[in-house]
Design an enzyme around this catalytic site. Sequence first.
Site, PDB file in Angstrom:
ATOM      1  N   ASP A  21      21.757  68.224  72.903  1.00  0.00           N
ATOM      2  CA  ASP A  21      19.936  67.955  72.300  1.00  0.00           C
ATOM      3  C   ASP A  21      20.658  66.255  73.577  1.00  0.00           C
ATOM      4  O   ASP A  21      21.552  65.747  73.205  1.00  0.00           O
ATOM      5  CB  ASP A  21      20.645  67.327  70.691  1.00  0.00           C
ATOM      6  N   ASP A  25      16.923  64.800  68.596  1.00  0.00           N
ATOM      7  CA  ASP A  25      16.081  65.661  67.146  1.00  0.00           C
ATOM      8  C   ASP A  25      17.040  66.876  66.478  1.00  0.00           C
ATOM      9  O   ASP A  25      16.456  67.836  65.561  1.00  0.00           O
ATOM     10  CB  ASP A  25      14.606  65.855  67.565  1.00  0.00           C
ATOM     11  N   ASP A  29      17.743  70.511  73.689  1.00  0.00           N
ATOM     12  CA  ASP A  29      16.544  70.619  74.668  1.00  0.00           C
ATOM     13  C   ASP A  29      17.172  70.622  76.357  1.00  0.00           C
ATOM     14  O   ASP A  29      17.968  70.812  77.204  1.00  0.00           O
ATOM     15  CB  ASP A  29      15.793  69.475  74.850  1.00  0.00           C
ATOM     16  N   ASP A  98      14.402  84.540  79.668  1.00  0.00           N
ATOM     17  CA  ASP A  98      13.676  85.273  79.236  1.00  0.00           C
ATOM     18  C   ASP A  98      12.364  85.964  78.588  1.00  0.00           C
ATOM     19  O   ASP A  98      12.129  85.146  78.889  1.00  0.00           O
ATOM     20  CB  ASP A  98      13.965  85.209  77.185  1.00  0.00           C
ATOM     21  N   ASP A 199      13.271  91.143  77.026  1.00  0.00           N
ATOM     22  CA  ASP A 199      13.454  91.859  75.516  1.00  0.00           C
ATOM     23  C   ASP A 199      13.517  92.575  75.125  1.00  0.00           C
ATOM     24  O   ASP A 199      12.158  93.141  75.110  1.00  0.00           O
ATOM     25  CB  ASP A 199      12.641  91.045  74.951  1.00  0.00           C
ATOM     26  N   GLU A 252      17.286  94.498  78.117  1.00  0.00           N
ATOM     27  CA  GLU A 252      17.911  94.376  77.218  1.00  0.00           C
ATOM     28  C   GLU A 252      17.755  96.062  76.438  1.00  0.00           C
ATOM     29  O   GLU A 252      15.965  95.437  75.744  1.00  0.00           O
ATOM     30  CB  GLU A 252      17.355  93.842  75.956  1.00  0.00           C
ATOM     31  N   HIS A 321      22.954  85.680  72.241  1.00  0.00           N
ATOM     32  CA  HIS A 321      22.824  84.929  70.859  1.00  0.00           C
ATOM     33  C   HIS A 321      22.143  85.952  69.219  1.00  0.00           C
ATOM     34  O   HIS A 321      22.367  85.575  68.332  1.00  0.00           O
ATOM     35  CB  HIS A 321      21.685  84.064  70.348  1.00  0.00           C
ATOM     36  N   ASP A 322      22.629  87.060  69.249  1.00  0.00           N
ATOM     37  CA  ASP A 322      22.974  87.990  68.432  1.00  0.00           C
ATOM     38  C   ASP A 322      24.067  88.759  68.143  1.00  0.00           C
ATOM     39  O   ASP A 322      23.721  89.057  67.263  1.00  0.00           O
ATOM     40  CB  ASP A 322      21.714  89.443  68.919  1.00  0.00           C
TER      41      ASP A 322
HETATM   42  O1  ISL Z   1      21.017  93.669  66.965  1.00  0.00           O
HETATM   43  C1  ISL Z   1      20.035  93.934  66.826  1.00  0.00           C
HETATM   44  C2  ISL Z   1      20.441  95.386  66.929  1.00  0.00           C
HETATM   45  O2  ISL Z   1      21.477  95.908  66.104  1.00  0.00           O
HETATM   46  C3  ISL Z   1      19.034  93.206  65.929  1.00  0.00           C
HETATM   47  O3  ISL Z   1      19.419  92.708  65.650  1.00  0.00           O
HETATM   48  C4  ISL Z   1      18.143  92.449  67.823  1.00  0.00           C
HETATM   49  O4  ISL Z   1      16.455  92.187  67.147  1.00  0.00           O
HETATM   50  C5  ISL Z   1      17.455  93.007  68.463  1.00  0.00           C
HETATM   51  O5  ISL Z   1      18.207  93.765  69.510  1.00  0.00           O
HETATM   52  C6  ISL Z   1      16.702  92.872  69.678  1.00  0.00           C
HETATM   53  O6  ISL Z   1      16.935  91.592  70.221  1.00  0.00           O
HETATM   54  C7  ISL Z   1      15.562  91.035  70.844  1.00  0.00           C
HETATM   55  O7  ISL Z   1      14.535  90.807  70.542  1.00  0.00           O
HETATM   56  C8  ISL Z   1      14.586  90.531  69.077  1.00  0.00           C
HETATM   57  C9  ISL Z   1      15.614  88.466  68.860  1.00  0.00           C
HETATM   58  O8  ISL Z   1      14.888  88.874  67.531  1.00  0.00           O
HETATM   59  C10 ISL Z   1      16.911  88.785  69.543  1.00  0.00           C
HETATM   60  O9  ISL Z   1      17.297  87.353  69.303  1.00  0.00           O
HETATM   61  C11 ISL Z   1      16.369  89.488  71.228  1.00  0.00           C
HETATM   62  O10 ISL Z   1      17.780  89.582  72.022  1.00  0.00           O
HETATM   63  C12 ISL Z   1      13.041  90.343  68.727  1.00  0.00           C
HETATM   64  O11 ISL Z   1      12.646  89.801  70.170  1.00  0.00           O
END
Ligand code: ISL
Length: 547
Positions: A21, A25, A29, A98, A199, A252, A321-322
């Site tokens: 940041d 905030d 960014d 993305d 995605d 993905e 990030h997931d």
């Molecule tokens: O991790 C997962 C599957 O086991 C899900 O939680 C995840 O949402 C999925 O992998 C899809 O992820 C992507 O699309 C989502 C977003 O929330 C995630 O951050 C992204 O990486 C919806 O756009």
Amino acid sequence: MAANYKKDTIVYQIYPRSFQDTDGDGIGDLRGIISRLDYIAELGVNTIWLSPVYVSPDDDNGYDIADYKAIQPRFGTMEDFEELVEKAKERGIGIVMDLVINHTSDEHEWFKRALAGEQKYKDYYIIKRGENGKLPNNWGNFFAECPWTKFGDSEEEYYLHLFSKKQPDLNWHNPAVLEEIKDIMRFWLDKGVVGFRCDVINVIYKNSLSNGKKQLVLTGREHYLSTEGCHEILKTLRREVLEPYGAWAVGETVFVDIPGAKDLCAPKRGELDMVFSFQHMEVDQVFVKWFKTRLKPKKLMKTLTKWQKGLDWNAVYFENHDQPRFISRFADLGPYRKEASTMMAGLLMSLRGTPFVYEGQEIGMVNGDFKKLDEVMDIESHNIYAMAKKLLIPNPIRWKMIKRTSRDNARTPMQWSAEENAGFTEGKPWLKVNGNYKEVNAAAEMTKENGILAFWKKMIALRKTNQILMEGHFKSVYAGKQVYAFERKKGGKSLVAVCNMTGRSAKLPKRVIRKSGVKKGSSIVVSNYDACDELVLKPFEFRLLER
Ligand code: ISL
């Protein structure tokens, strides 16, 4: 593999909200990213994947896009973005955007106009009547919500959303949607981005909206996973958009198996360049990802081997990030954070494929140290907690589930220094900084010649220059309770990577000794320990041997 594909690509994923940041905030960014470009360049990567930076109400932290052609004001301006592309380019770094095209935000102009009754835009979304007061079908939802929400004031019409109700799914049967997305992709390619991370790309095209086979998670998924319609769209996007720009794309792809992945990324198909698969992320899960057990290294090794052998080229990753931080998933990490992180670096850079490093992974960041649900922000975690409550799962178990599996584990602010808020912000961070930041931070790492960051840099540099690591074939050597070993081979030369995936020392298995020529004068190219015992691997030891 598509012509533009590069064997030396190494990607660094930035979750902009949590990176740096600069305006106080509490949210990262673009100027923050620009200010850290030297750090990223020194790490040695040559590509940055930016998680979404578009205008968004942030119901799902930017994965709900309200304007695909504008920058989220909290992140900065289009000028900042252009400067980022330019300054990254000066350092030999390309930007990957993305691309979230399964759904938009419900605050997107298209959805608003659909709600206002414009048929053209209603056709952009998947809207269906429920009959006799029933929902249109029995499908499930990724975020444990009902996937159908009433469309505006309508009594009978519902719109489909596989994710949150603020993420209405686009109707990919409508050719106008395809045209819009092509235009959006070209917009960013014209700004100089080098590719896209797509995605949940294999769910975009729904074959039918009929009831699905009952499943523990995601009933109905057989109607939309990797459908022919989806393959057709990917082919079109490659031919008409990616190829003319020499751009590349990683998808993905959820629930994908090896044959399915081949169909999505085999070069002759002309669709994606590579896919993120999930099976190696699921080795410690019990049925669903919210129940985790101890990570059994052997299961991880077998899964990695299966994918290495099954696909010619993988998108290799252990964090994003997931997912919870990977080293936190080893049940017996104990005092070996450094060793586990550096072993991961060795493994990631030695497997065949394009390596993806997630921000903070290179300094050995671990899971967030959340104490209560209020400290967790992720929509998925809150939904799962609520669902578990409905199922009468007792509170301590509910909390344990969230604490171990929450996506926020990897979204805690980047730990830059021992200063307040880990140098991430001068304001109040949007998500709690991990309490270990005084010890775990980039500034401290930068002073250590033999630290975690130094080892990541070493491995990245090696991966970029060593032809065997870049292009060599993969051959499995050994997968046991503790030790994983594999060979990379090219033109009669070979390297053997050996990993101890546990916090206990391990004897070097006979097969590994034989294959790697340990007793016949093979040399250690790199190791995460200063001194190696010839026949015993120390906790989380990584060794790369040259025969
Ligand atoms: O991790 C997962 C599957 O086991 C899900 O939680 C995840 O949402 C999925 O992998 C899809 O992820 C992507 O699309 C989502 C977003 O929330 C995630 O951050 C992204 O990486 C919806 O756009």
